[in-house]
Design a protein around this motif. Structure first.
Motif, PDB file in Angstrom:
ATOM      1  N   ALA A   1      -2.132  -3.731   1.720  1.00  0.00           N
ATOM      2  CA  ALA A   1      -2.539  -2.363   2.066  1.00  0.00           C
ATOM      3  C   ALA A   1      -3.044  -2.235   3.487  1.00  0.00           C
ATOM      4  CB  ALA A   1      -3.631  -1.903   1.101  1.00  0.00           C
TER       5      ALA A   1
ATOM      6  N   LYS B   1      -7.917   2.312  -0.524  1.00  0.00           N
ATOM      7  CA  LYS B   1      -6.466   2.329  -0.653  1.00  0.00           C
ATOM      8  C   LYS B   1      -6.001   2.240  -2.102  1.00  0.00           C
ATOM      9  CE  LYS B   1      -3.776   1.807   2.138  1.00  0.00           C
ATOM     10  NZ  LYS B   1      -2.898   2.789   2.810  1.00  0.00           N
TER      11      LYS B   1
ATOM     12  N   VAL C   1      -2.600   0.749  -4.233  1.00  0.00           N
ATOM     13  CA  VAL C   1      -1.630  -0.311  -3.968  1.00  0.00           C
ATOM     14  C   VAL C   1      -0.646  -0.443  -5.127  1.00  0.00           C
ATOM     15  CG1 VAL C   1      -1.370  -2.778  -3.464  1.00  0.00           C
ATOM     16  CG2 VAL C   1      -3.352  -1.542  -2.585  1.00  0.00           C
TER      17      VAL C   1
ATOM     18  N   GLY D   1       0.817  -1.202   0.000  1.00  0.00           N
ATOM     19  CA  GLY D   1       0.000   0.000   0.000  1.00  0.00           C
ATOM     20  C   GLY D   1       0.854   1.255   0.000  1.00  0.00           C
TER      21      GLY D   1
END
Length: 308
Positions: A125, A303, A305, A41
């Protein structure tokens, strides 16, 4: 010795200082494991460190790598490592700003096993956002019948924090753009649009007042929390350190508060469906600049990544 690809930068600056270059493969020391990265992440704090904005809190030496979150496959183990074997699938974190690379040296105690039901991008992540959210909610301690407001409620930390707070039985008000309101409702959160008039909108949905406030975004939300009547000892921010000090509110979710046990619990919650971590986009390692360009727009749900 062969070479791997890793993110590096030689000076503080904008996204353009980032590059991917070949560096010698790392070798595990005593108690360490080498992990071949599958996913890592990226986080707003890494952008702050790279720009120099956080230099007083997180000093740098150059050339610098970056990255904390990681998930991958164990490729080598150092002396004294008994828990992990070559081929094990793991997730975890490093404190050495080095996870944005094909191979990462990780202390063996900073890894947990990756369940098959946790996708690689989610596993890679989880640590920074998950552990921060977990610490935030633990410290603010929202309880049944209480109202917690979360700014940046659909972001990496916010999206996990609101779920953890809902699980505790609190009424959670999430400040986010309207495009994220359906997602928030689906996770038991009362959505409120941010921007001009937000104080009145929060009062409309929480007429009896606000018991706690978590700021994951900055830009004045500490002042909003206090204006809404949340007691200072139950107002926390993960980003607005200067205003927190001035106002006497909490600075939450620092890395020294997180543990591998927390990560293992979060992983279990992801695996059994009690917690949902949304991945907005994935980028190959070579496109690290593009990944951070998207991150720094500050409109991501969940998130972003890197993959290797």
């Amino acid at each position: 010795m062969s070479d791997m690809r890793a993110v590096r930068y030689d000076e503080f600056g904008d996204i353009d200082v980032l590059r991917v270059e070949e560096v010698p493969d790392p070798v595990p020391g005593d108690g360490e494991v080498v992990v071949r990265l599958r996913a890592a992440g990226i986080n707003p704090g890494e952008a702050g460190i790279r720009s120099g904005a956080l230099a007083e809190v997180f000093p740098s030496t150059f050339p610098s790598g970056q990255g904390s979150d990681l998930a991958g496959v164990v490729e080598g183990v150092g002396d004294g490592v008994t828990r992990w074997r070559v081929g094990d699938e793991v997730l975890g974190y490093v404190d050495t700003r080095s996870s944005h690379a094909e191979l990462v040296v990780v202390p063996s105690g900073q890894l947990v096993a990756r369940p098959a039901t946790v996708a690689w991008d989610v596993a890679g992540a989880l640590h920074v956002a998950g552990a921060t959210a977990y610490a935030n909610i633990r410290d603010l301690d929202p309880r049944p019948g209480e109202v917690l407001v979360v700014s940046g409620a659909a972001g990496g930390v916010g999206s996990l924090a609101v779920q953890l707070a809902v699980e505790r039985g609190a009424t959670v008000v999430g400040l986010a753009s309207e495009r994220n309101h359906d997602w928030l409702r689906a996770h038991g959160v009362v959505p409120v649009a941010y921007g001009e008039g937000v104080e009145a909108r929060v009062r409309d949905v929480a007429p009896d007042g606000v018991d706690a406030f978590l700021d994951t975004f900055g830009s004045g939300y500490v002042d909003l929390a206090l204006a809404l009547g949340a007691p200072s000892e139950r107002v926390g921010t993960i980003i607005d350190f200067e205003r927190a000090q001035q106002a006497g509110v909490l600075v939450l979710g620092r890395n020294d508060e997180t543990t591998t046990a927390d990560l293992a619990e979060l992983t279990e919650r992801i695996a059994d469906g009690r917690l949902d971590l949304e991945v907005a986009a994935t980028y190959p390692l070579e496109e690290v600049r593009d990944a951070f360009r998207q991150l720094e727009k500050r409109h991501t749900r969940g998130k972003i990544v890197l993959t290797a």
